[in-house]
Design an enzyme around this catalytic site. Structure first.
Site, PDB file in Angstrom:
ATOM      1  N   CYS A  36       0.824  -1.215   0.000  1.00 37.80           N
ATOM      2  CA  CYS A  36       0.000   0.000   0.000  1.00 37.80           C
ATOM      3  C   CYS A  36       0.861   1.270   0.000  1.00 37.80           C
ATOM      4  O   CYS A  36       1.413   1.629   1.038  1.00 37.80           O
ATOM      5  CB  CYS A  36      -0.900  -0.063   1.230  1.00 37.80           C
ATOM      6  N   CYS A  39       0.031   3.902   2.640  1.00 33.50           N
ATOM      7  CA  CYS A  39       0.447   3.447   3.969  1.00 33.50           C
ATOM      8  C   CYS A  39       1.896   3.851   4.230  1.00 33.50           C
ATOM      9  O   CYS A  39       2.236   4.291   5.326  1.00 33.50           O
ATOM     10  CB  CYS A  39       0.310   1.930   4.094  1.00 33.50           C
TER      11      CYS A  39
END
Length: 111
Positions: A36, A39
């Site tokens: 991600c 993230c």
């Protein structure tokens, strides 16, 4: 004591109850994944906040791919999801990366 490497500690399905639900401080949980990009973008922001708010806010990270039980329990579908727990209960949920200032503003009423 917290690890010196990062002020954001990793939690697992096995340690979630002790680290988050039983914590005396409010706990911000980052539900994250290795794949991600947002993230990874928010990780340094959370590390800064964790260092600055040590003693008043605990920040932990949970890898959704390795710990699906907790992820499913809280209905997390998007990464990163930031969930604030107070007294063992989720009180606020935010989805997506954001700036440090915006994150602190969004959490202010719940802290």
């Amino acid at each position: 004591m917290q690890q010196t490497a990062s002020p954001v500690r990793e939690v697992t399905d096995a340690t979630f109850a002790a680290e988050v639900l039983a914590a005396e401080l409010p706990v911000l949980v980052k539900f994250t994944a290795d794949w991600c990009p947002p993230c990874r973008m928010i990780a340094p922001v959370l590390a800064q906040i964790a260092a600055e708010k040590a003693g008043e806010l605990k920040i932990v990270s949970l890898d959704v791919d390795h710990h699906p039980v907790t992820t499913a329990r809280y209905g997390v579908l998007s990464m990163p999801t930031l969930m604030l727990f107070t007294g063992g209960e989720p009180v606020k949920s935010l989805v997506g990366a954001r700036s440090k200032l915006r994150l602190l503003q969004e959490l202010a009423d719940a802290l």
